[in-house]
Structure formats: structure tokens, C-alpha cells
Design an enzyme around this catalytic site. Structure first.
Site, PDB file in Angstrom:
ATOM      1  N   GLY A  85       0.843  -1.194   0.000  1.00 53.50           N
ATOM      2  CA  GLY A  85       0.000   0.000   0.000  1.00 53.50           C
ATOM      3  C   GLY A  85       0.872   1.234   0.000  1.00 53.50           C
ATOM      4  O   GLY A  85       2.076   1.158   0.288  1.00 53.50           O
ATOM      5  N   GLN A 145       3.039   9.991   1.816  1.00 56.06           N
ATOM      6  CA  GLN A 145       4.371   9.371   1.830  1.00 56.06           C
ATOM      7  C   GLN A 145       5.239   9.840   0.663  1.00 56.06           C
ATOM      8  O   GLN A 145       6.457   9.696   0.707  1.00 56.06           O
ATOM      9  CB  GLN A 145       4.256   7.838   1.776  1.00 56.06           C
ATOM     10  CG  GLN A 145       3.691   7.227   3.033  1.00 56.06           C
ATOM     11  CD  GLN A 145       3.565   5.728   2.900  1.00 56.06           C
ATOM     12  OE1 GLN A 145       2.582   5.233   2.361  1.00 56.06           O
ATOM     13  NE2 GLN A 145       4.552   4.982   3.371  1.00 56.06           N
ATOM     14  N   CYS A 176       6.417  -0.437   7.223  1.00 56.47           N
ATOM     15  CA  CYS A 176       6.031   0.773   6.493  1.00 56.47           C
ATOM     16  C   CYS A 176       7.191   1.199   5.598  1.00 56.47           C
ATOM     17  O   CYS A 176       8.342   1.204   6.041  1.00 56.47           O
ATOM     18  CB  CYS A 176       5.694   1.889   7.481  1.00 56.47           C
ATOM     19  SG  CYS A 176       5.170   3.426   6.697  1.00 56.47           S
ATOM     20  N   LEU A 177       6.880   1.551   4.372  1.00 54.74           N
ATOM     21  CA  LEU A 177       7.932   1.996   3.445  1.00 54.74           C
ATOM     22  C   LEU A 177       8.602   3.271   3.946  1.00 54.74           C
ATOM     23  O   LEU A 177       9.722   3.576   3.538  1.00 54.74           O
ATOM     24  CB  LEU A 177       7.342   2.232   2.045  1.00 54.74           C
ATOM     25  CG  LEU A 177       6.851   0.970   1.315  1.00 54.74           C
ATOM     26  CD1 LEU A 177       6.164   1.352   0.012  1.00 54.74           C
ATOM     27  CD2 LEU A 177       8.000   0.003   1.059  1.00 54.74           C
ATOM     28  N   HIS A 210      -3.900   1.534   8.322  1.00 52.96           N
ATOM     29  CA  HIS A 210      -2.519   2.036   8.239  1.00 52.96           C
ATOM     30  C   HIS A 210      -2.444   3.218   7.257  1.00 52.96           C
ATOM     31  O   HIS A 210      -1.823   4.245   7.547  1.00 52.96           O
ATOM     32  CB  HIS A 210      -1.619   0.870   7.790  1.00 52.96           C
ATOM     33  CG  HIS A 210      -0.175   1.190   7.579  1.00 52.96           C
ATOM     34  ND1 HIS A 210       0.828   0.695   8.374  1.00 52.96           N
ATOM     35  CD2 HIS A 210       0.451   1.943   6.623  1.00 52.96           C
ATOM     36  CE1 HIS A 210       2.007   1.127   7.937  1.00 52.96           C
ATOM     37  NE2 HIS A 210       1.809   1.893   6.873  1.00 52.96           N
ATOM     38  N   GLU A 211      -3.110   3.089   6.097  1.00 53.83           N
ATOM     39  CA  GLU A 211      -3.020   4.140   5.064  1.00 53.83           C
ATOM     40  C   GLU A 211      -3.825   5.388   5.464  1.00 53.83           C
ATOM     41  O   GLU A 211      -3.383   6.514   5.217  1.00 53.83           O
ATOM     42  CB  GLU A 211      -3.501   3.613   3.705  1.00 53.83           C
ATOM     43  CG  GLU A 211      -2.763   2.388   3.173  1.00 53.83           C
ATOM     44  CD  GLU A 211      -1.261   2.513   3.137  1.00 53.83           C
ATOM     45  OE1 GLU A 211      -0.742   3.643   3.217  1.00 53.83           O
ATOM     46  OE2 GLU A 211      -0.583   1.470   3.045  1.00 53.83           O
ATOM     47  N   HIS A 240      -1.815   7.398   7.698  1.00 52.68           N
ATOM     48  CA  HIS A 240      -0.849   8.227   6.961  1.00 52.68           C
ATOM     49  C   HIS A 240      -1.502   9.533   6.506  1.00 52.68           C
ATOM     50  O   HIS A 240      -0.894  10.601   6.597  1.00 52.68           O
ATOM     51  CB  HIS A 240      -0.340   7.499   5.714  1.00 52.68           C
ATOM     52  CG  HIS A 240       0.838   6.599   5.930  1.00 52.68           C
ATOM     53  ND1 HIS A 240       2.019   7.050   6.459  1.00 52.68           N
ATOM     54  CD2 HIS A 240       1.029   5.289   5.658  1.00 52.68           C
ATOM     55  CE1 HIS A 240       2.890   6.036   6.501  1.00 52.68           C
ATOM     56  NE2 HIS A 240       2.308   4.955   6.024  1.00 52.68           N
TER      57      HIS A 240
HETATM   58  O1  GNR Z   1       4.182  -2.689   2.437  1.00 57.44           O
HETATM   59  C1  GNR Z   1       3.582  -2.539   3.503  1.00 57.44           C
HETATM   60  N1  GNR Z   1       3.308  -3.631   4.256  1.00 57.44           N
HETATM   61  C2  GNR Z   1       2.474  -3.594   5.366  1.00 57.44           C
HETATM   62  C3  GNR Z   1       2.480  -4.702   6.210  1.00 57.44           C
HETATM   63  C4  GNR Z   1       1.662  -4.744   7.312  1.00 57.44           C
HETATM   64  C5  GNR Z   1       0.824  -3.678   7.587  1.00 57.44           C
HETATM   65  C6  GNR Z   1       0.818  -2.571   6.761  1.00 57.44           C
HETATM   66  C7  GNR Z   1       1.635  -2.527   5.666  1.00 57.44           C
HETATM   67  S1  GNR Z   1       1.601  -1.142   4.607  1.00 57.44           S
HETATM   68  C8  GNR Z   1       3.223  -1.180   3.965  1.00 57.44           C
HETATM   69  C9  GNR Z   1       3.376  -0.132   2.868  1.00 57.44           C
HETATM   70  C10 GNR Z   1       3.215   1.235   3.491  1.00 57.44           C
HETATM   71  O2  GNR Z   1       4.059   1.776   4.162  1.00 57.44           O
HETATM   72  N2  GNR Z   1       2.060   1.826   3.322  1.00 57.44           N
HETATM   73  O3  GNR Z   1       1.823   3.014   3.893  1.00 57.44           O
HETATM   74 NI    NI Z   2       3.110   3.037   5.669  1.00 61.89          NI
END
Ligand code: GNR
Ligand code: NI
Length: 170
Positions: free
Chosen positions: A46, A51, A91-92, A133-134, A137
Site C-alpha cells: 500500500g 508518503q 512501512c515503506l 494504516h493508510e 498516513h
Molecule cells: O508494504 C507494507 N506492508 C504492510 C504490512 C503490514 C501492515 C501494513 C503494511 S503497509 C506497507 C506499505 C506502506 O508503508 N504503506 O503506507
Molecule cells: Ni506506511
């Protein structure tokens, strides 16, 4: 197609609250396409526009094994939540760090598609976790904000060190 630069914690850009998309025009289509390209290049599942330094409420995802099911969510919002669970997250924007985060187990959410249609849908498992999670962000929140102070201090120390002692050039 262009690859975008993903901000890394503690970049202050990650703390900005993203604005609602009011007109789904060509620039939003291009943004979504570039975000998907960037997400695939970095092997993420995601990516939120904050980001990549764009404070607009746009999220892309691909939760498929084969990496061939791109999804685009404009102005995503959680409507209802149910239950609580913990899953390992990464998270990236916080590369190389993973930890358990408490999240609602099941949610309903709404979003607009690229044609501006408003869609409501239920989510559980990975989609529920990733959507929470998104959307965090888009509100300037990171998964590490849920960790204990001790764990966050340790992470800051680790990252701070790397930033204070950059690799020498030659
Ligand atoms: O690649 C991603 N893997 C992930 C694994 C577990 C819970 C959430 C994520 S999102 C993350 C990519 C990212 O940073 N999205 O904002
Ligand atoms: Ni993330």
C-alpha cells in the site's frame, strides 16, 4: 510513468494532514498511476500520497500474491469498526522496522473510485489492517506512534545515529 520519492521517518512531511480530493481530474489519475508504480518498485502492499510529499487523500494498494490487482481509493474513510487484534506491520517510510500494532479486526469504509463514484465496503484481515494504516498516513500518523515510548526511543536512537554519522564520500 514516474517513480516518486518515498519520505522516511522522521521527515516532517509525514506529519501533514492530507486534504480531501475535490476534483478527480487528470492530475489525480497521474498521481495514482505514479504511486502504484512507486509501490510496486518498493515491494509495498500500500502507499498513501502523504508518503510521496503530496498532501491529498489518495491511497493505492495491491494485496494480491501476483501483484496484479491494483486498487485506488480516493478520500477513504472508516465508517464502523469491530473487534481488536494485533498484527505485525511495516512501512515503506520506516524501512527495516517491524512491530505489532493494535487495529480494529473488521471495518466498513467508504471511498471514491477514479470515476468519482462513492463506494462503501466491508474489510477484514489484511485489507482492514492496510486501510487503517493508510488512512493513518493521510492524518499524519505512523504505525510507530502506537509503540511504547521505550520502543520509539530505541528506534529514534537507531535512526538518529544513522543520520548523524552519514557514510563518508570517498
Ligand atoms: O508494504 C507494507 N506492508 C504492510 C504490512 C503490514 C501492515 C501494513 C503494511 S503497509 C506497507 C506499505 C506502506 O508503508 N504503506 O503506507
Ligand atoms: Ni506506511
Amino acid at each position: 510513468m514516474s517513480l516518486l520519492t518515498v519520505l522516511h521517518y522522521p521527515d516532517p512531511g509525514l506529519r501533514k494532514r492530507a486534504q480531501t480530493v475535490t476534483s478527480i481530474d487528470e492530475s489525480i489519475r497521474i498521481l495514482a498511476r505514479d504511486m502504484l508504480e512507486t509501490m510496486y518498485a518498493q515491494r509495498g502492499i500500500g502507499l498513501a500520497a502523504t508518503q510521496v510529499s503530496i498532501p491529498l487523500r489518495v491511497v493505492v494498494m495491491d494485496l494480491s500474491e501476483d501483484r496484479n490487482a491494483p486498487q485506488i481509493f480516493i478520500n477513504p474513510e472508516i465508517l464502523t469498526t469491530e473487534g481488536i487484534g494485533e498484527g505485525e506491520e511495516g512501512c515503506l517510510s520506516v524501512p527495516g522496522f517491524f512491530d505489532k500494532v493494535p487495529r480494529a479486526q473488521r471495518i466498513t469504509f467508504q471511498y471514491q473510485d477514479l470515476d468519482g463514484r462513492l463506494i462503501a465496503a466491508p474489510a477484514e484481515a489484511l485489507l482492514a489492517i492496510c486501510m487503517q494504516h493508510e488512512i493513518d498516513h493521510l492524518n499524519g500518523k505512523l504505525f510507530i506512534d502506537y509503540l511504547s515510548r521505550l520502543k520509539r526511543q530505541r528506534l529514534r536512537k537507531k535512526i538518529g545515529k544513522a543520520e548523524r554519522d552519514p557514510a563518508p564520500v570517498l
